[in-house]
Design an enzyme around this catalytic site. Structure first.
Site, PDB file in Angstrom:
ATOM      1  CG  ASP A   1      -2.305   0.056   1.067  1.00  0.00           C
ATOM      2  OD1 ASP A   1      -2.729   0.370  -0.052  1.00  0.00           O
ATOM      3  OD2 ASP A   1      -3.030  -0.239   2.032  1.00  0.00           O
TER       4      ASP A   1
ATOM      5  CD  GLU B   1     -12.062  -0.683   3.227  1.00  0.00           C
ATOM      6  OE1 GLU B   1     -10.984  -0.479   2.624  1.00  0.00           O
ATOM      7  OE2 GLU B   1     -12.185  -0.646   4.467  1.00  0.00           O
TER       8      GLU B   1
HETATM    9  O1  KIV Z   1      -4.771  -1.388   4.371  1.00  0.00           O
HETATM   10  C1  KIV Z   1      -5.434  -2.409   4.163  1.00  0.00           C
HETATM   11  O2  KIV Z   1      -5.333  -3.424   4.864  1.00  0.00           O
HETATM   12  C2  KIV Z   1      -6.363  -2.373   3.050  1.00  0.00           C
HETATM   13  C3  KIV Z   1      -7.399  -3.456   2.982  1.00  0.00           C
HETATM   14  C4  KIV Z   1      -8.425  -3.202   3.988  1.00  0.00           C
HETATM   15  C5  KIV Z   1      -7.948  -3.597   1.614  1.00  0.00           C
HETATM   16  O3  KIV Z   1      -6.323  -1.490   2.268  1.00  0.00           O
END
Ligand code: KIV
Length: 288
Positions: free
Chosen positions: A88, A187
């Protein structure tokens, strides 16, 4: 010529090709040990910025930094062999410009060795997604509830529960698909909207609170293991690790206090030759 690993890792195009096929299984992981377990059963491991809330006890994901993501991304790469690892991009390291996004994404990919990155946002991120994918950065998009926007949306509530709210979410999903994302996380959106979006776009949808009709599912590992104290409605607890960890810690504390741990099987005996040289108890050299 380079030496290839014995097990080929899944790559973004492998996941993209699963549209409408066998469901894509994804879980989060932030450490090498959990990555090793998740890797055996999942297609994608997401190093989510949820680590800020799960590992660090933060209220939101907003304070998470690129360095935090890189450290845990690296750990997950070391713990896994087969799954596609997606890291991410945290708040503030990609929204200012497509160039900023490329610089941050390139750093994440070089320093962790991950196969893709994830960014939140729909239409507003489409230009950035195209810029990144054209330059060798596979992008997983994320629309619907976008937790990094908590300070503008006000709460982590489900999206699209009125049909009048569907159009912008559908437009977001179409925009990221057309921009070149290889998959998109949906989400916390109303069930029929998850179904509609999945039918409308050419890339796999990975649902988290978005219905079983999505092309895949993702959950935060600690939530589904029963370790997180509070979880959203869409989480099913597949385990109850909280109580068993507590039981283990409680027993350890009792045994340490009772001096029953460590037992004879947990200590290192002396080598037999040196045992005979040990002074017998109470017959050691006396103090002058
Ligand atoms: O940060 C995370 O774990 C996510 C998931 C909830 C998709 O983005």
């Amino acid at each position: 010529m380079s030496v290839q690993n014995e097990i080929r890792r899944l790559a973004a195009p492998d996941i993209r090709a699963r549209k409408g096929g066998e469901p894509i299984v994804c879980l989060t992981s932030y450490h090498a040990h959990t990555a090793r377990i998740v890797d055996a059963y999942c297609d994608v491991i997401l190093v989510g910025d949820s680590l800020g809330m799960v590992m660090h006890g933060l209220e939101t994901t907003v304070p998470v930094t690129l360095d935090m993501m890189i450290l845990q991304g690296h750990a997950v790469m070391r713990g896994s062999k087969r799954a596609l690892v997606v890291v991410d991009m945290p708040f503030g390291c990609y929204e200012a410009s497509k160039e900023q996004a490329f610089t941050s994404a390139a750093r994440v990919m070089k320093e962790t060795g991950c196969g893709a990155i994830k960014i939140e946002g729909g239409r507003r991120m489409a230009e950035t997604i195209a810029f990144l994918t054209e330059r060798g950065v596979p992008v997983m998009a994320h629309v619907g509830l976008t937790p990094q926007a908590i300070n503008t949306i006000g709460s982590f509530r489900a999206q699209g529960r009125d049909a009048s709210d569907w159009a912008p979410i559908e437009a977001d999903a179409r925009a990221v698909a057309e921009a070149g994302a290889f998959a998109v996380v949906l989400e916390a959106i109303a069930e029929p909207l998850g179904r509609r979006v999945t039918a409308q776009i050419a890339i796999p949808t990975i649902g988290i609170g978005a219905s079983a009709t999505c092309d895949g599912q993702v959950l935060v590992l600690e939530d589904m293991l029963g370790l997180s104290p509070r979880v959203p409605k869409f989480v099913k607890r597949f385990g109850e690790l909280g109580p068993s960890i507590e039981e283990a810690v409680k027993t350890y504390a009792q045994e340490v206090r009772a001096r029953t741990f460590p037992g004879p099987e947990h200590v290192y005996p002396m080598r037999s030759t040196s045992v005979s040289k040990l002074p017998e108890r109470g017959k050691g050299p006396s103090r002058a």
